[in-house]
Design an enzyme around this catalytic site. Sequence first.
Site, short mmCIF file in Angstrom:
data_model
loop_
_atom_site.label_atom_id
_atom_site.label_comp_id
_atom_site.label_asym_id
_atom_site.label_seq_id
_atom_site.Cartn_x
_atom_site.Cartn_y
_atom_site.Cartn_z
N HIS A 57 0.87 -1.17 0.00
CA HIS A 57 0.00 0.00 0.00
C HIS A 57 0.91 1.23 0.00
O HIS A 57 1.24 1.75 1.07
CB HIS A 57 -0.89 -0.03 1.25
CG HIS A 57 -1.98 0.98 1.27
ND1 HIS A 57 -3.19 0.74 1.85
CD2 HIS A 57 -2.05 2.24 0.79
CE1 HIS A 57 -3.96 1.81 1.74
NE2 HIS A 57 -3.27 2.74 1.09
N GLU A 88 -2.51 -1.64 -3.27
CA GLU A 88 -3.66 -0.89 -2.72
C GLU A 88 -3.34 0.59 -2.68
O GLU A 88 -2.17 0.96 -2.51
CB GLU A 88 -3.88 -1.24 -1.25
CG GLU A 88 -4.08 -2.64 -0.90
CD GLU A 88 -4.05 -2.83 0.62
OE1 GLU A 88 -4.46 -3.90 1.03
OE2 GLU A 88 -3.63 -1.91 1.37
N HIS A 210 -8.09 -6.21 7.04
CA HIS A 210 -7.83 -5.24 8.10
C HIS A 210 -8.04 -5.85 9.47
O HIS A 210 -9.14 -6.30 9.79
CB HIS A 210 -8.66 -3.96 7.97
CG HIS A 210 -7.82 -2.74 8.23
ND1 HIS A 210 -7.40 -2.39 9.49
CD2 HIS A 210 -7.24 -1.85 7.39
CE1 HIS A 210 -6.63 -1.32 9.40
NE2 HIS A 210 -6.50 -0.97 8.14
N1 PXP Z 1 -6.67 -3.99 3.30
C1 PXP Z 1 -6.45 -2.66 3.16
C2 PXP Z 1 -7.22 -1.93 2.12
C3 PXP Z 1 -5.49 -1.99 3.95
O1 PXP Z 1 -5.28 -0.69 3.78
C4 PXP Z 1 -4.76 -2.74 4.89
C5 PXP Z 1 -3.70 -2.05 5.71
O2 PXP Z 1 -2.75 -1.47 4.87
C6 PXP Z 1 -5.02 -4.12 5.00
C7 PXP Z 1 -5.99 -4.70 4.21
C8 PXP Z 1 -4.28 -4.99 5.97
O3 PXP Z 1 -4.61 -4.62 7.25
P1 PXP Z 1 -3.76 -5.17 8.48
O4 PXP Z 1 -2.38 -4.56 8.34
O5 PXP Z 1 -4.49 -4.70 9.68
O6 PXP Z 1 -3.71 -6.66 8.35
#
Ligand code: PXP
Length: 258
Positions: A57, A88, A210
């Site tokens: 990301h 992302e 997330h």
């Molecule tokens: N999905 C998206 C769109 C995110 O922005 C993130 C964090 O960058 C994640 C998934 C992954 O989240 P986590 O780091 O809490 O596993």
Amino acid sequence: MDDENIWKNYLVIKMTALSVNVNKFALVRNARGADLPNLIDISNKCLDYGADGITVHPRPDERHAKFSDLEPLKNLLSKFENKEFNVEGYPSDFFVKKVIEVKPDQVTLVPDPPGALTSSFGWDCENNKNLLTDIVSEFKKNDIRVSIFINPSIKTLENLELIQTDRVELYTFDYAHTFNENKEKAIKDYIGVTNYLKKEFPKIELNAGHDLNLENLKFFLDKINNVKEVSIGHALICDTFEFGLQETIKKYLTLTNN
Ligand code: PXP
């Protein structure tokens, strides 16, 4: 093949892909302004240990993954069969240009403002229908699968049919943060929204991510059918402090492969 073996083969087909979000490895690297850990080496290890893909990301301030990481990561992924590269981010003009140059397997569009600590909400499809429709179409023209980050809320999905996204990624923060109080209650809205999607948009596939972790992932995947991919970063990287990378990935794969 006899019936028993056909059935055994069927059982080992992977149900949910595990994409490791390596942003936090990049954060550690950036802390010293040098190249340790090397993001390509560590991503290579994740894939060798069985992860199905890598997610990054790149944010506008590049405090985690940088835009210059995209090309070498794409080259790494192209050495593996059936493993995917997911990028992302907020679809600024710069982001769109860079992603199209690199052509990952998937782009996940996230509505987070430039200084966001982390993604903290999904798209409002009504308010952003023109932006999303144009950008989804641009990526699809370039053969990049598109997923959009959504809340577990049907009312934010008005106009989803115009947007023509291939996938949606369910934002699982609310689930993860209420899981320990009452898991049935925590999953309720996610079941509601996925039933709605299945009925109204049967072609749209499902991702999730997330705050998923070793404790809450299994229940989520048991309750929500057909999740194509989970992208997991923060918890997985915290777990590596305790178990090491190989053992941690093994633990997550045990949950995603069931
Ligand atoms: N999905 C998206 C769109 C995110 O922005 C993130 C964090 O960058 C994640 C998934 C992954 O989240 P986590 O780091 O809490 O596993």
